[in-house]
Design a protein around this motif. Structure first.
Motif: not given
Length: 659
Positions: A417-446
């Motif tokens: 949550l802190a990482a997503v918030a750190s990649l967000s910035e509001s600059a009227e009339p624009y808002a920059v934020d982030a989409s993300y994908g999470l993967v756990t090693l070794p559960h999701d990929a090895v």
């Protein structure tokens, strides 16, 4: 002095030196011409060479101090010869040493200073490596000369102390000057341009002449007017010619690394002098000079080794670091991710979080690349701070970031949550934020590759979900508009269809084109807040009624901005009635200060309005509407947009939906 006069002067100088050499070697003109050639032609050549060197100094602003000093050295030598010709030569027993000797020896000091100034003018900056390389070359040349010349001169020199000192001063100063020139060439990284070569040859002529003269004078075999005397005016001529050669300033990077073979070669020669000394006598001074050259060569080698180690470390750091944000880059991530994949297990898992910024392109286009780069640097710092103590942050390039955490983390984890918030910035009339994908090693990929691909897939799944939400918000607004003003909704859809093909004609990319189309669909959404009496009034509007109408773009922006994902669309909606000449509303923007999307919407809106039937007037034909747009291009409409629109509608492009 014009270039032609300079060329003629050098031609006269060459003729004079040649005449003196011919007289000395072949004996032509001996007797009647002895005094003329050995005294006056000789002196005239020296004075002409001096004048040419000083003239060059005046014309060369950057190297003026250097060539002035060298020219003064030549002048002192010429004055010494002139004093000898006009006065001392007429004496039955001229004193030795005398005034001419003082002028001769003083000339060396001026030339020394000139060579040093010339080196400083041509090589910036002078680094310790260059000083060491120059010193190795200079000391080696000095050692060779001392080994070959000094013992012979000492053995044959006779007379009182003053005579011995002066006789030895000439070759010693020549030796120092020649060593200085060689050292300067080494410091210049052996870029042997014509000026250095000519200057070196000139000093070599003087050194040979002085050494032979000192030997012959000490042995009583010197004869005035011999080939030895020719070397002095020849040296002056070469020095003057060097002064007229143009050489650009060179940096260490320009010259490159070409010095190692020369430095090694000089060190080998210095070692050879010491080896020879083990089998035969070598003067102590020569041995000391050779040993000093070897010591400095060893120091240069140690410095080179240290520099290479540092360069390797810097190269590795740069290869693993993003130049903009200072974060580790994709290569560094793959190295760390490979290690994490090898070490991760069910007890000690790792989490890969891949981020892609949303809205960054609109921000970058609106505020410029410098502001975009500053935002990326700022977000990178914030991301590193957010994951500090839990893992490392990376920038993969463009607007993609990544974090590799040393534990398992889900979407609701405080670090994520802190990482997503750190990649967000509001600059009227624009808002920059982030989409993300999470993967756990070794559960999701090895493996590292599988983890990165899966994280990328999950990230884009989230991004597409957000776009679906944007589309839903747009459909809700259009549905509201359909309930209130069905005709207005049809008009906005027609404008959007036309705006799509005009945007393609102007070369908009997919993301910008999507914003323009949505803005065209919603550009009149603010009219839902205008009273029906005003909106459906078929007569002329009063000033108060126009004030209501002019507010509809501002109202439309507020309505659209209620869906945060549509903020870039809201900016275009606000400016959709601005005019190219600045006479529009609500902000009075002009020219390219108006967003391109808004300029497209305005022109497409006007075309659709003119070519559609309205309750208060009939539609006009395409060619009549085209003439109207061209008449107002440059005043109401962007001329480039008008041409693109007319290309679409008059050339038969029907990929937009007609009304």
């Amino acid at each position: 002095m014009p270039p032609t006069a300079i060329r003629y002067s050098f031609a006269v100088l060459a003729l004079g030196v040649g005449l003196h050499a011919l007289h000395a070697v072949t004996g032509v003109g001996h007797g009647a011409l002895d005094s003329v050639v050995t005294d006056w032609v000789y002196t005239a050549c020296e004075l002409l060479g001096t004048a040419l060197a000083l003239t060059a100094a005046v014309r060369r602003r950057r190297e003026r101090a250097a060539w002035t000093a060298i020219g003064i050295g030549l002048l002192l030598w010429s004055c010494g010869d002139l004093v000898w010709t006009l006065w001392l030569n007429a004496l039955k027993d001229p004193p030795y040493p005398n005034v001419s000797d003082g002028l001769y020896l003083g000339s060396y000091l001026a030339v020394y200073a000139g060579v040093i100034l010339l080196l400083r003018a041509r090589m910036r900056p002078l680094r310790s490596a260059q000083w060491l390389e120059g010193a190795v070359g200079a000391l080696t040349i000095a050692a060779i000369a001392a080994a070959l010349v000094a013992p012979t001169l000492v053995d044959v020199t006779k007379g009182n102390v003053a005579e011995v000192v002066v006789n030895l001063a000439y070759p010693v100063e020549d030796l120092g000057l020649l060593s200085l020139v060689v050292g300067a060439m080494a410091m210049n990284r052996w870029r042997l341009d014509r000026s250095w070569v000519l200057l070196g040859l000139g000093q070599a002529c003087n050194a040979v002449a002085d050494a032979v003269f000192s030997y012959q004078e000490a042995a009583g075999t010197y004869v005035a007017g011999s080939w030895v005397d020719t070397l002095w005016p020849l040296g002056m001529a070469l020095t003057a010619l060097a002064a007229w050669q143009r050489t650009p300033v060179r940096t260490v990077e320009d010259l490159g690394s070409r010095t190692l073979p020369f430095t090694v070669g000089f060190a080998a020669v210095a070692l050879g002098v010491l080896v020879v000394g083990q089998f035969s006598h070598v003067d102590d001074v020569a041995a000391l000079l050779a040993a000093s050259a070897l010591v400095l060569a060893v120091l240069r080698g140690a410095q080179l080794f240290r520099d290479n180690v540092r360069l390797l470390a810097v190269s590795r750091h740069e290869s693993l670091t993003d130049g903009l944000s200072g974060l580790p880059n994709r290569r560094a991530l793959m190295i760390d991710l490979e290690q994490a994949a090898a070490e991760a297990n069910s007890i000690s898992p790792r989490t890969l979080a891949l981020f892609d910024l949303d809205g960054f392109k609109q921000y970058n286009d609106a505020f410029g690349h410098a502001a975009g780069d500053a935002l990326l640097r700022r977000l990178g710092i914030d991301l590193q701070a957010a994951v500090d103590g839990h893992g490392h942050a990376y920038r993969l390039g463009g607007d993609e970031f990544c974090a590799l955490l040393d534990r398992h983390a889900e979407a609701d984890d405080p670090v994520i949550l802190a990482a997503v918030a750190s990649l967000s910035e509001s600059a009227e009339p624009y808002a920059v934020d982030a989409s993300y994908g999470l993967v756990t090693l070794p559960h999701d990929a090895v493996t590292a590759g599988d983890a990165l691909r899966l994280a990328d897939h999950r990230m884009y799944a989230l991004k597409h979900g957000r776009r679906a939400t944007q589309g839903q918000a747009r459909e809700v607004l259009l549905a509201v508009l359909a309930e209130r003003e069905p005709d207005l909704q049809r008009h906005m859809r027609d404008v959007a269809s036309l705006a799509r093909v005009v945007g393609r004609q102007l070369g908009l990319d997919a993301e910008d084109l999507d914003v323009v189309v949505r803005a065209a669909e919603l550009h009149d959404i603010g009219k839902v807040a205008i009273p029906d009496a005003i909106l459906h009034n078929s007569g002329p509007l009063g000033e108060e009624e126009w004030a209501f109408v002019r507010q509809h773009t501002v109202i439309g922006e507020r309505i659209v901005n209620a869906a945060e994902a549509l903020r870039p669309v809201g900016r275009v909606v606000r400016s959709s009635h601005e005019r190219w000449d600045g006479g529009g509303y609500p902000d009075g923007l002009a020219g390219e200060d108006i967003p391109l999307g808004a300029r497209i919407v305005l022109a497409c809106d006007a075309w659709d309005a003119m070519t559609s039937d309205r309750s208060y007037r009939d539609a006009i034909g395409a060619h009549e509407a085209a003439a109207e747009l061209r008449r107002h291009a440059g005043r109401q409409f962007d001329p480039d947009v008008v041409e693109a629109l007319l290309t679409v509608v008059l050339d038969g492009d029907r990929s937009f939906r007609p009304h």
